[in-house]
Structures are given as C-alpha cells and as structure tokens.
Design a protein around this motif. Structure first.
Motif, PDB file in Angstrom:
ATOM      1  N   GLU A 108       5.466  15.320   5.459  1.00  0.00           N
ATOM      2  CA  GLU A 108       4.928  13.978   5.187  1.00  0.00           C
ATOM      3  C   GLU A 108       5.129  13.675   3.712  1.00  0.00           C
ATOM      4  OE1 GLU A 108       3.734  11.586   7.127  1.00  0.00           O
ATOM      5  OE2 GLU A 108       3.849  12.786   8.950  1.00  0.00           O
ATOM      6  N   LEU A 109       5.488  12.448   3.411  1.00  0.00           N
ATOM      7  CA  LEU A 109       5.605  12.041   2.013  1.00  0.00           C
ATOM      8  C   LEU A 109       4.282  11.496   1.487  1.00  0.00           C
ATOM      9  CD1 LEU A 109       9.103  10.316   2.064  1.00  0.00           C
ATOM     10  CD2 LEU A 109       8.499  12.503   1.029  1.00  0.00           C
ATOM     11  N   TYR A 110       3.482  10.911   2.373  1.00  0.00           N
ATOM     12  CA  TYR A 110       2.208  10.319   1.985  1.00  0.00           C
ATOM     13  C   TYR A 110       1.113  10.905   2.857  1.00  0.00           C
ATOM     14  CZ  TYR A 110       5.244   7.096  -0.400  1.00  0.00           C
ATOM     15  OH  TYR A 110       6.197   6.570  -1.216  1.00  0.00           O
ATOM     16  N   SER A 111       0.097  11.473   2.208  1.00  0.00           N
ATOM     17  CA  SER A 111      -0.928  12.174   2.968  1.00  0.00           C
ATOM     18  C   SER A 111      -2.187  11.339   3.209  1.00  0.00           C
ATOM     19  CB  SER A 111      -1.311  13.478   2.264  1.00  0.00           C
ATOM     20  OG  SER A 111      -1.741  13.194   0.945  1.00  0.00           O
ATOM     21  N   ASP A 112      -2.398  10.290   2.417  1.00  0.00           N
ATOM     22  CA  ASP A 112      -3.613   9.496   2.592  1.00  0.00           C
ATOM     23  C   ASP A 112      -3.260   8.027   2.858  1.00  0.00           C
ATOM     24  OD1 ASP A 112      -4.347   8.034  -0.419  1.00  0.00           O
ATOM     25  OD2 ASP A 112      -2.820   9.601  -0.313  1.00  0.00           O
ATOM     26  N   ASN A 113      -4.185   7.327   3.486  1.00  0.00           N
ATOM     27  CA  ASN A 113      -3.932   5.941   3.888  1.00  0.00           C
ATOM     28  C   ASN A 113      -3.731   4.999   2.698  1.00  0.00           C
ATOM     29  OD1 ASN A 113      -3.986   6.637   6.526  1.00  0.00           O
ATOM     30  ND2 ASN A 113      -5.816   5.491   7.057  1.00  0.00           N
ATOM     31  N   GLU A 114      -4.411   5.242   1.592  1.00  0.00           N
ATOM     32  CA  GLU A 114      -4.253   4.369   0.423  1.00  0.00           C
ATOM     33  C   GLU A 114      -2.825   4.396  -0.112  1.00  0.00           C
ATOM     34  OE1 GLU A 114      -7.346   5.655  -2.202  1.00  0.00           O
ATOM     35  OE2 GLU A 114      -8.897   4.629  -1.033  1.00  0.00           O
ATOM     36  N   SER A 115      -2.225   5.583  -0.183  1.00  0.00           N
ATOM     37  CA  SER A 115      -0.844   5.664  -0.669  1.00  0.00           C
ATOM     38  C   SER A 115       0.125   5.077   0.360  1.00  0.00           C
ATOM     39  CB  SER A 115      -0.465   7.097  -1.030  1.00  0.00           C
ATOM     40  OG  SER A 115      -0.595   7.955   0.073  1.00  0.00           O
ATOM     41  N   ILE A 158      12.254 -11.168   8.154  1.00  0.00           N
ATOM     42  CA  ILE A 158      10.909 -11.718   8.364  1.00  0.00           C
ATOM     43  C   ILE A 158      10.143 -10.858   9.370  1.00  0.00           C
ATOM     44  CG2 ILE A 158       9.692 -13.657   9.468  1.00  0.00           C
ATOM     45  CD1 ILE A 158      10.278 -14.122   6.537  1.00  0.00           C
ATOM     46  N   LEU A 159      10.837 -10.358  10.377  1.00  0.00           N
ATOM     47  CA  LEU A 159      10.200  -9.462  11.344  1.00  0.00           C
ATOM     48  C   LEU A 159       9.677  -8.206  10.640  1.00  0.00           C
ATOM     49  CD1 LEU A 159       9.461  -8.711  14.257  1.00  0.00           C
ATOM     50  CD2 LEU A 159      11.769  -7.747  14.488  1.00  0.00           C
ATOM     51  N   GLN A 160      10.429  -7.684   9.684  1.00  0.00           N
ATOM     52  CA  GLN A 160       9.975  -6.504   8.942  1.00  0.00           C
ATOM     53  C   GLN A 160       8.771  -6.828   8.059  1.00  0.00           C
ATOM     54  OE1 GLN A 160      10.844  -3.487   9.751  1.00  0.00           O
ATOM     55  NE2 GLN A 160      11.977  -4.655  11.265  1.00  0.00           N
ATOM     56  N   VAL A 161       8.736  -8.020   7.488  1.00  0.00           N
ATOM     57  CA  VAL A 161       7.561  -8.442   6.717  1.00  0.00           C
ATOM     58  C   VAL A 161       6.334  -8.434   7.630  1.00  0.00           C
ATOM     59  CG1 VAL A 161       6.486 -10.382   5.490  1.00  0.00           C
ATOM     60  CG2 VAL A 161       8.884  -9.789   5.041  1.00  0.00           C
ATOM     61  N   TYR A 162       6.498  -8.975   8.823  1.00  0.00           N
ATOM     62  CA  TYR A 162       5.408  -9.023   9.799  1.00  0.00           C
ATOM     63  C   TYR A 162       4.982  -7.604  10.214  1.00  0.00           C
ATOM     64  CZ  TYR A 162       3.057  -9.596  14.282  1.00  0.00           C
ATOM     65  OH  TYR A 162       2.164  -9.513  15.313  1.00  0.00           O
ATOM     66  N   LYS A 163       5.950  -6.744  10.516  1.00  0.00           N
ATOM     67  CA  LYS A 163       5.629  -5.374  10.926  1.00  0.00           C
ATOM     68  C   LYS A 163       4.918  -4.603   9.818  1.00  0.00           C
ATOM     69  CE  LYS A 163       9.109  -4.440  14.464  1.00  0.00           C
ATOM     70  NZ  LYS A 163      10.272  -3.594  14.812  1.00  0.00           N
ATOM     71  N   CYS A 164       5.366  -4.779   8.593  1.00  0.00           N
ATOM     72  CA  CYS A 164       4.706  -4.108   7.468  1.00  0.00           C
ATOM     73  C   CYS A 164       3.279  -4.630   7.314  1.00  0.00           C
ATOM     74  CB  CYS A 164       5.487  -4.319   6.169  1.00  0.00           C
ATOM     75  SG  CYS A 164       6.977  -3.313   6.049  1.00  0.00           S
ATOM     76  N   GLY A 165       3.096  -5.928   7.474  1.00  0.00           N
ATOM     77  CA  GLY A 165       1.754  -6.511   7.405  1.00  0.00           C
ATOM     78  C   GLY A 165       0.843  -5.931   8.470  1.00  0.00           C
ATOM     79  N   ARG A 166       1.367  -5.796   9.683  1.00  0.00           N
ATOM     80  CA  ARG A 166       0.591  -5.190  10.779  1.00  0.00           C
ATOM     81  C   ARG A 166       0.234  -3.742  10.470  1.00  0.00           C
ATOM     82  NH1 ARG A 166       3.939  -5.950  15.879  1.00  0.00           N
ATOM     83  NH2 ARG A 166       3.717  -3.702  15.883  1.00  0.00           N
ATOM     84  N   LYS A 167       1.200  -2.994   9.938  1.00  0.00           N
ATOM     85  CA  LYS A 167       0.976  -1.593   9.601  1.00  0.00           C
ATOM     86  C   LYS A 167      -0.079  -1.478   8.495  1.00  0.00           C
ATOM     87  CE  LYS A 167       2.356   2.745   9.939  1.00  0.00           C
ATOM     88  NZ  LYS A 167       2.341   3.529  11.145  1.00  0.00           N
ATOM     89  N   SER A 193      -0.039   1.289  -0.058  1.00  0.00           N
ATOM     90  CA  SER A 193       0.732   0.904  -1.244  1.00  0.00           C
ATOM     91  C   SER A 193       2.239   0.941  -0.951  1.00  0.00           C
ATOM     92  CB  SER A 193       0.391   1.847  -2.393  1.00  0.00           C
ATOM     93  OG  SER A 193       1.185   1.585  -3.510  1.00  0.00           O
ATOM     94  N   TYR A 194       2.670   1.965  -0.232  1.00  0.00           N
ATOM     95  CA  TYR A 194       4.074   2.111   0.133  1.00  0.00           C
ATOM     96  C   TYR A 194       4.543   0.963   1.016  1.00  0.00           C
ATOM     97  CZ  TYR A 194       8.261   4.278   2.147  1.00  0.00           C
ATOM     98  OH  TYR A 194       9.545   4.532   2.567  1.00  0.00           O
ATOM     99  N   TYR A 195       3.774   0.631   2.051  1.00  0.00           N
ATOM    100  CA  TYR A 195       4.164  -0.464   2.949  1.00  0.00           C
ATOM    101  C   TYR A 195       4.088  -1.820   2.246  1.00  0.00           C
ATOM    102  CZ  TYR A 195       4.847   2.448   7.010  1.00  0.00           C
ATOM    103  OH  TYR A 195       5.351   3.365   7.890  1.00  0.00           O
ATOM    104  N   LYS A 196       3.223  -1.959   1.278  1.00  0.00           N
ATOM    105  CA  LYS A 196       3.184  -3.208   0.506  1.00  0.00           C
ATOM    106  C   LYS A 196       4.456  -3.367  -0.319  1.00  0.00           C
ATOM    107  CE  LYS A 196      -1.761  -4.077   0.166  1.00  0.00           C
ATOM    108  NZ  LYS A 196      -2.950  -4.146  -0.710  1.00  0.00           N
ATOM    109  N   ARG A 197       4.964  -2.253  -0.862  1.00  0.00           N
ATOM    110  CA  ARG A 197       6.229  -2.306  -1.613  1.00  0.00           C
ATOM    111  C   ARG A 197       7.372  -2.714  -0.699  1.00  0.00           C
ATOM    112  NH1 ARG A 197       5.939   3.421  -3.579  1.00  0.00           N
ATOM    113  NH2 ARG A 197       8.114   3.411  -3.006  1.00  0.00           N
ATOM    114  N   ILE A 198       7.423  -2.123   0.488  1.00  0.00           N
ATOM    115  CA  ILE A 198       8.486  -2.452   1.445  1.00  0.00           C
ATOM    116  C   ILE A 198       8.378  -3.919   1.859  1.00  0.00           C
ATOM    117  CG2 ILE A 198       9.397  -2.008   3.758  1.00  0.00           C
ATOM    118  CD1 ILE A 198       8.498   0.907   3.406  1.00  0.00           C
ATOM    119  N   LYS A 199       7.155  -4.366   2.149  1.00  0.00           N
ATOM    120  CA  LYS A 199       6.923  -5.751   2.567  1.00  0.00           C
ATOM    121  C   LYS A 199       7.392  -6.727   1.493  1.00  0.00           C
ATOM    122  CE  LYS A 199       3.227  -8.873   3.971  1.00  0.00           C
ATOM    123  NZ  LYS A 199       1.771  -9.005   4.180  1.00  0.00           N
TER     124      LYS A 199
END
Length: 166
Positions: free
Chosen positions: A91-98, A149-158, A101-107
C-alpha cells in the motif's frame, strides 16, 4: 504477452495489473494502452500507481528510494504516473486522510485537463463544415472530455466515501 487497455482510472488500472499478476503475469512495460507482460509466479507482485505531483527530480528520487526501502520497485513512469510493484502486500497510503489528499490531487488534475478540453470543443465544432479533420477531432475531444469528467466524478465519490469512513 501483450494486452491493450485504455484506462483513465488509476484504480481500474491497478485492478487490471493485480488481476494479471494473480494469473501469473508481471508487467514488463507500458506504452499508449499496450501492456507487455512476462510470465511470473501467480500473485507474485502487488501493483500500485502513483501520481507524481512534484516534477523536481530530487523529490522523485526520494519517493523512488522510499519505495525501494520497503521492498518495492519502480516498473515504469508514464507522464505524470509511476507504476510500482512489490512482492507481497503493498500500500502506498495507509490512512484515509492521506488517501483523501491523494484523490483530491488526482481530481484537480482531471478537472483542469477537462476544462482545457472544454475550451477547445467549441472551436472544433465550429469548424465541422469547413475542415474535414474536424469531423474526427471534435468527437474525439468530446469523448476525452467526458472520460475526464467521469474521473472527476469518480474521485469525488471516492473522497466522499473515505471522508465517511473517518
């Protein structure tokens, strides 16, 4: 063995690579949707894909070194993405906060790219009558815009799901 897949979704890409690993195939290289695999032990590797935010080569080397320190290895980079693997669980990220943050960068990246595509679209559609190639580029840019746009939506859901789990 070579397989062709077009993914804009890093999670789907990871699932594909890990499923191939479970079947006994290790990623050798990737280029424009073409994945080349070599035979390996089933489930030998776990794959993770990381967004390389910092283009500074020192910080990239530091990240790569950190992955190597835990027994992982860099398989390949592709644009802003790096594909890592490790024998066993990884795993690269062990906690939900990180992870949030990661999915917000991708989004953010997909949102910016989709807005760039959206800015191009009107000019492409306005040229349909005059320029033959616009008959191909306008629909292609539309598909790319919708995929992003679909990826923006998926990242938002995640992100929302991860925030609920906090």
């Amino acid at each position: 063995m070579m397989k062709f897949r077009l993914y804009f979704d890093k999670d789907a890409d990871e699932r594909f690579l890990n499923n191939m690993s479970a079947k006994g195939y290790a990623l050798k290289r990737f280029f424009l949707g073409f994945y080349t695999f070599k035979k390996s032990q089933p489930g030998e590797y776990t794959y993770r894909i990381e967004l390389i935010q910092d283009r500074d080569s020192f910080n990239k080397k530091e990240l790569y070194s950190l992955i190597e320190d835990v027994g992982g290895e860099l398989v390949q980079t592709w644009g802003i993405w790096a594909i890592f693997r490790k024998k066993g669980d990884f795993e690269l990220y062990s906690d939900n906060e990180s992870k949030i943050s990661y999915y917000k960068r991708i989004k953010k990246i997909f949102f910016c790219l989709s807005m760039g595509e959206l800015c191009i679209l009107p000019s492409q559609y306005s040229m349909l009558e005059r320029v033959d190639i616009a008959k191909y580029t306008a629909p292609l840019i539309t598909v790319i815009f919708l995929a992003m746009i679909l990826q923006v939506y998926k990242c938002g859901r995640k992100i929302k799901q991860l925030e609920e789990d906090l």
